[in-house]
Write a protein that holds these residues in place. Structure first.
Motif, PDB file in Angstrom:
ATOM      1  N   GLU A  98       0.819  -1.208   0.000  1.00 43.15           N
ATOM      2  CA  GLU A  98       0.000   0.000   0.000  1.00 43.15           C
ATOM      3  C   GLU A  98       0.853   1.258   0.000  1.00 43.15           C
ATOM      4  O   GLU A  98       0.458   2.280  -0.595  1.00 43.15           O
TER       5      GLU A  98
ATOM      6  N   LEU B   1      -8.766  -2.370   1.268  1.00 43.15           N
ATOM      7  CA  LEU B   1      -7.805  -1.339   1.627  1.00 43.15           C
ATOM      8  C   LEU B   1      -7.741  -1.192   3.142  1.00 43.15           C
ATOM      9  O   LEU B   1      -8.738  -1.328   3.842  1.00 43.15           O
TER      10      LEU B   1
ATOM     11  N   ASP C  41      -7.318   0.710   6.796  1.00 40.04           N
ATOM     12  CA  ASP C  41      -7.928   1.929   7.326  1.00 40.04           C
ATOM     13  C   ASP C  41      -7.089   3.148   6.978  1.00 40.04           C
ATOM     14  O   ASP C  41      -7.623   4.224   6.671  1.00 40.04           O
TER      15      ASP C  41
ATOM     16  N   SER D 208      -7.493   3.956   3.223  1.00 41.51           N
ATOM     17  CA  SER D 208      -8.859   4.432   3.029  1.00 41.51           C
ATOM     18  C   SER D 208      -8.991   5.883   3.490  1.00 41.51           C
ATOM     19  O   SER D 208      -9.648   6.699   2.826  1.00 41.51           O
TER      20      SER D 208
ATOM     21  N   SER E 268      -9.901   9.375   1.252  1.00 40.68           N
ATOM     22  CA  SER E 268     -11.279   9.718   1.597  1.00 40.68           C
ATOM     23  C   SER E 268     -11.882  10.710   0.604  1.00 40.68           C
ATOM     24  O   SER E 268     -11.306  11.753   0.301  1.00 40.68           O
TER      25      SER E 268
ATOM     26  N   ASN F 128     -15.365   2.601  -5.415  1.00 40.91           N
ATOM     27  CA  ASN F 128     -15.360   1.148  -5.561  1.00 40.91           C
ATOM     28  C   ASN F 128     -16.640   0.683  -6.250  1.00 40.91           C
ATOM     29  O   ASN F 128     -17.692   1.301  -6.086  1.00 40.91           O
TER      30      ASN F 128
ATOM     31  N   TYR G  73     -18.233   5.387  -2.461  1.00 39.54           N
ATOM     32  CA  TYR G  73     -16.933   5.860  -2.008  1.00 39.54           C
ATOM     33  C   TYR G  73     -16.351   4.884  -0.994  1.00 39.54           C
ATOM     34  O   TYR G  73     -17.081   4.253  -0.227  1.00 39.54           O
ATOM     35  N   VAL G  74     -15.052   4.762  -1.010  1.00 40.33           N
ATOM     36  CA  VAL G  74     -14.357   3.826  -0.122  1.00 40.33           C
ATOM     37  C   VAL G  74     -14.214   4.437   1.266  1.00 40.33           C
ATOM     38  O   VAL G  74     -13.819   5.598   1.416  1.00 40.33           O
ATOM     39  N   THR G  75     -14.560   3.642   2.274  1.00 41.76           N
ATOM     40  CA  THR G  75     -14.312   4.015   3.669  1.00 41.76           C
ATOM     41  C   THR G  75     -13.665   2.823   4.370  1.00 41.76           C
ATOM     42  O   THR G  75     -13.553   1.728   3.789  1.00 41.76           O
ATOM     43  N   ALA G  76     -13.280   3.038   5.613  1.00 41.68           N
ATOM     44  CA  ALA G  76     -12.657   1.952   6.372  1.00 41.68           C
ATOM     45  C   ALA G  76     -13.627   0.814   6.633  1.00 41.68           C
ATOM     46  O   ALA G  76     -13.211  -0.333   6.820  1.00 41.68           O
TER      47      ALA G  76
ATOM     48  N   GLY H 261     -19.439   2.587   2.438  1.00 38.88           N
ATOM     49  CA  GLY H 261     -19.221   3.973   2.050  1.00 38.88           C
ATOM     50  C   GLY H 261     -20.434   4.596   1.382  1.00 38.88           C
ATOM     51  O   GLY H 261     -21.334   3.890   0.909  1.00 38.88           O
TER      52      GLY H 261
END
Length: 285
Positions: free
Chosen positions: A153, A177, A179, A182, A186, A191, A223-226, A231
């Motif tokens: 990463e 991904l 945290d 991600s 932000s 995704n 949207y990608v989040t943890a 998301g």
């Protein structure tokens, strides 16, 4: 104004109050701007106001407008972004071994259908290096294992930074991904999940759908989040399913839906039509 006149897109959110549309339009009028497109939304559940304005103006640079907005916005507790409407969004695409979304994005980009600039493709497998080469896009093979995830990463983020990417698209990238990554991405990582969220989160959603005998299968761009597959949702669509369909049938049929949903989400993001509203989105179409 002529077609050569610089054009900008202003997006903003703030606590709702009377006169906001008047204030924003008055600000632009004072700058000599012509409003080409405008949309607004008042979320009564949160008391927040959202707005997107595309405008043309001569004699004002992006930097000058940003300075003026920085002085204008605090009185309204306004969060805002200003974009050059003619600048394609620098983009990096992640992919694993399912290439239908990647192939679709590359074709739409080269056909002038997406206002993005794909600057790199990152994959944990080598399957699509020839596809990337056919579009003259740098391909980066970054293997990922449990032991090497942090280093992988770090390398991925280095590529993103080097390419000055403002958008990251996970086009069926089948790694979760961290945290940390991600958080770094932000609001600028999209995704595609191959189910109609919130149904069938996580791995193997077509198998889950088949086991439940669903009559509709879907795809969700978010949207990608943890939090995995949690998301803010940007776009969704569905396709019919039948009791005669196998998992393979559902998977094949779902690929078209996935590609279309992801392309729409990428287009709307790159046209700055999406504003994040907590766990949801406002999409101005």
């Amino acid at each position: 104004m002529s077609d050569a006149t610089p054009a900008y897109i202003l997006t903003l959110s703030c606590p709702d109050r009377k006169g906001l549309v008047h204030a924003v339009s008055g600000f632009l009028l004072d700058k000599g701007a012509n409003i080409d497109e405008a949309a607004q939304f008042n979320d009564q559940s949160t008391g927040l106001f959202f707005m997107r304005v595309r405008f043309s103006v001569e004699g004002q640079s992006l930097e000058e407008l940003q300075q003026s907005l920085a002085a204008f916005a605090p009185a309204f507790e306004m969060a805002w972004k200003l974009h050059d409407a003619r600048k394609p969004v620098p983009t990096v695409v992640f992919v694993s071994r399912e290439g239908h979304c990647l192939n679709d994005l590359l074709f739409r980009w080269k056909s002038g259908l997406l206002p993005i600039d794909i600057r790199a493709i990152i994959s944990n497998h080598r399957d699509f290096y020839q596809l990337a080469a056919s579009y003259n896009v740098p391909f980066h093979h970054v293997p990922v294992t449990a032991d090497t995830k942090a280093a992988a990463e770090a390398r991925q983020y280095e590529i993103i930074q080097n390419e000055k990417a403002e958008l990251v698209v996970l086009a069926r990238y089948m790694q979760i991904l961290s945290d940390d990554l991600s958080a770094k991405l932000s609001g600028r990582a999209i995704n595609i999940h191959h189910s109609f969220l919130p149904s069938f989160k996580g791995a193997r959603p077509y198998y889950q759908a088949h086991e439940r005998g669903v009559k509709l299968i879907g795809a969700t761009a978010h949207y990608v989040t943890a939090d995995l597959d949690e998301g803010p949702i940007i776009e969704q669509d569905v396709a019919r399913a039948s009791h005669t369909d196998s998992v393979e049938d559902l998977t094949a049929r779902g690929r078209d839906t996935e590609s279309q949903v992801l392309a729409r989400a990428v287009k709307w993001h790159s046209e700055h039509r999406i504003l994040i509203n907590g766990s949801k989105t406002v999409v101005f179409l």
